[in-house]
Design a protein around this motif. Structure first.
Motif, mmCIF file in Angstrom:
data_model
loop_
_atom_site.group_PDB
_atom_site.id
_atom_site.type_symbol
_atom_site.label_atom_id
_atom_site.label_comp_id
_atom_site.label_asym_id
_atom_site.label_seq_id
_atom_site.Cartn_x
_atom_site.Cartn_y
_atom_site.Cartn_z
ATOM 1 N N THR A 95 55.769 25.591 -7.423
ATOM 2 C CA THR A 95 56.007 24.390 -8.216
ATOM 3 C C THR A 95 54.704 23.865 -8.797
ATOM 4 O OG1 THR A 95 57.855 23.813 -6.805
ATOM 5 C CG2 THR A 95 56.944 22.054 -8.149
ATOM 6 N N GLY A 96 53.675 23.830 -7.956
ATOM 7 C CA GLY A 96 52.390 23.318 -8.410
ATOM 8 C C GLY A 96 51.265 23.925 -7.613
ATOM 9 N N ILE A 97 50.084 23.937 -8.200
ATOM 10 C CA ILE A 97 48.894 24.418 -7.496
ATOM 11 C C ILE A 97 47.689 23.732 -8.113
ATOM 12 C CG2 ILE A 97 48.503 26.438 -8.991
ATOM 13 C CD1 ILE A 97 47.738 27.989 -6.390
ATOM 14 N N THR A 98 46.673 23.528 -7.291
ATOM 15 C CA THR A 98 45.470 22.839 -7.752
ATOM 16 C C THR A 98 44.269 23.759 -7.616
ATOM 17 O OG1 THR A 98 46.379 20.706 -7.136
ATOM 18 C CG2 THR A 98 43.983 20.824 -7.364
ATOM 19 N N PHE A 99 43.525 23.882 -8.717
ATOM 20 C CA PHE A 99 42.271 24.630 -8.706
ATOM 21 C C PHE A 99 41.139 23.643 -8.995
ATOM 22 C CE2 PHE A 99 45.355 27.926 -10.017
ATOM 23 C CZ PHE A 99 45.162 28.815 -8.982
ATOM 24 N N ILE A 100 40.406 23.308 -7.952
ATOM 25 C CA ILE A 100 39.279 22.372 -8.019
ATOM 26 C C ILE A 100 39.734 21.011 -8.559
ATOM 27 C CG2 ILE A 100 36.887 21.985 -8.754
ATOM 28 C CD1 ILE A 100 36.605 25.032 -9.027
ATOM 29 N N ASP A 101 39.731 20.818 -9.897
ATOM 30 C CA ASP A 101 40.139 19.520 -10.447
ATOM 31 C C ASP A 101 41.260 19.669 -11.471
ATOM 32 O OD1 ASP A 101 38.772 20.738 -12.469
ATOM 33 O OD2 ASP A 101 37.313 19.128 -12.777
ATOM 34 N N THR A 102 41.923 20.820 -11.456
ATOM 35 C CA THR A 102 42.985 21.069 -12.425
ATOM 36 C C THR A 102 44.298 21.353 -11.706
ATOM 37 O OG1 THR A 102 41.371 21.983 -13.960
ATOM 38 C CG2 THR A 102 43.680 22.518 -14.373
ATOM 39 N N ILE A 103 45.304 20.537 -12.023
ATOM 40 C CA ILE A 103 46.608 20.680 -11.383
ATOM 41 C C ILE A 103 47.554 21.388 -12.344
ATOM 42 C CG2 ILE A 103 48.600 19.413 -10.480
ATOM 43 C CD1 ILE A 103 46.575 17.147 -9.728
ATOM 44 N N LEU A 104 48.132 22.500 -11.896
ATOM 45 C CA LEU A 104 49.128 23.201 -12.705
ATOM 46 C C LEU A 104 50.506 22.897 -12.133
ATOM 47 C CD1 LEU A 104 47.493 26.773 -12.920
ATOM 48 C CD2 LEU A 104 47.133 24.811 -14.434
ATOM 49 N N ILE A 105 51.416 22.514 -13.013
ATOM 50 C CA ILE A 105 52.801 22.269 -12.604
ATOM 51 C C ILE A 105 53.675 23.232 -13.403
ATOM 52 C CG2 ILE A 105 54.666 20.577 -12.459
ATOM 53 C CD1 ILE A 105 52.313 19.677 -10.774
ATOM 54 N N SER A 106 54.529 23.948 -12.696
ATOM 55 C CA SER A 106 55.333 24.988 -13.328
ATOM 56 C C SER A 106 56.662 24.442 -13.841
ATOM 57 C CB SER A 106 55.613 26.087 -12.301
ATOM 58 O OG SER A 106 56.484 27.046 -12.836
ATOM 59 N N ASP A 107 57.076 24.922 -15.010
ATOM 60 C CA ASP A 107 58.422 24.609 -15.510
ATOM 61 C C ASP A 107 59.470 25.472 -14.820
ATOM 62 O OD1 ASP A 107 57.369 22.817 -17.317
ATOM 63 O OD2 ASP A 107 57.229 24.284 -18.932
ATOM 64 N N ALA A 108 59.014 26.567 -14.211
ATOM 65 C CA ALA A 108 59.943 27.534 -13.627
ATOM 66 C C ALA A 108 60.549 27.025 -12.321
ATOM 67 C CB ALA A 108 59.247 28.874 -13.381
ATOM 68 N N ALA A 109 59.873 26.088 -11.668
ATOM 69 C CA ALA A 109 60.388 25.537 -10.417
ATOM 70 C C ALA A 109 60.406 24.017 -10.547
ATOM 71 C CB ALA A 109 59.506 25.976 -9.248
ATOM 72 N N PRO A 110 61.313 23.495 -11.374
ATOM 73 C CA PRO A 110 61.277 22.063 -11.690
ATOM 74 C C PRO A 110 61.587 21.191 -10.472
ATOM 75 C CG PRO A 110 63.248 23.072 -12.605
ATOM 76 C CD PRO A 110 62.449 24.180 -11.990
ATOM 77 N N VAL A 111 60.982 20.016 -10.461
ATOM 78 C CA VAL A 111 61.272 19.052 -9.398
ATOM 79 C C VAL A 111 62.075 17.909 -10.000
ATOM 80 C CG1 VAL A 111 59.232 19.596 -8.015
ATOM 81 C CG2 VAL A 111 59.089 17.818 -9.764
ATOM 82 N N PRO A 112 62.931 17.263 -9.198
ATOM 83 C CA PRO A 112 63.660 16.088 -9.698
ATOM 84 C C PRO A 112 62.662 14.988 -10.076
ATOM 85 C CG PRO A 112 64.382 16.702 -7.472
ATOM 86 C CD PRO A 112 63.220 17.560 -7.798
ATOM 87 N N PRO A 113 63.055 14.115 -11.022
ATOM 88 C CA PRO A 113 62.133 13.062 -11.481
ATOM 89 C C PRO A 113 61.531 12.247 -10.334
ATOM 90 C CG PRO A 113 64.108 13.062 -12.825
ATOM 91 C CD PRO A 113 64.336 14.071 -11.731
ATOM 92 N N THR A 114 62.310 12.013 -9.287
ATOM 93 C CA THR A 114 61.808 11.214 -8.169
ATOM 94 C C THR A 114 60.714 11.936 -7.388
ATOM 95 O OG1 THR A 114 63.590 12.095 -6.807
ATOM 96 C CG2 THR A 114 63.947 9.923 -7.791
#
Ligand SMILES: [Zn+2]
Length: 126
Positions: free
Chosen positions: A28-47
């Motif tokens: 869903t997401g991963i952080t590299f140092i100061d950059t956060i990647l969020i994937s569209d492939a594993a969406p999370v509910p708005p909450t």
């Protein structure tokens, strides 16, 4: 981003028959140092957006406190020592502990950096 890609060297592992250790494409997401990647492939509910972002920001603090090399060393060692179970990685447990605190009372401020420093002091590196 549409999907978090696996690193290029995974192709070499697969060529010699080594199973890939972790499939980034399912994250869903991963952080590299100061950059956060969020994937569209594993969406999370708005909450779940804010707790997810909070969790990843805890990793940003961990990177800042530890530096890249020490973060990676602790993360990978913790992963191996826990039998390659993601949920047993100590740096993940710390981040989940903090995001649980955030979830329980999102409007209640607390000193996240002090808590992260306190958690990290348990690793004998502070
Ligand atoms: Zn995490």
């Amino acid at each position: 981003m549409p999907v978090i890609q696996n690193p290029p060297f995974y192709a070499d592992l697969e060529d010699v028959g080594i199973q890939i250790p972790l499939d980034f494409r399912r994250m869903t997401g991963i952080t590299f140092i100061d950059t956060i990647l969020i994937s569209d492939a594993a969406p999370v509910p708005p909450t779940e957006w804010l707790p997810l972002l909070f969790h990843e920001l805890v990793h940003v603090l961990q990177y800042e406190e530890l530096g890249l090399n020490r973060f990676v060393q602790l993360y990978v060692n913790g992963w191996a020592e826990g039998g390659f179970r993601y949920e047993d990685i100590p740096l993940e447990r710390d981040a989940y502990e903090l995001d649980a605190k955030f979830r329980s009372a999102p409007a209640q401020p607390f000193d996240t950096l002090a808590t992260v420093r306190n958690q990290l002091s348990g690793y004998g590196i502070a």
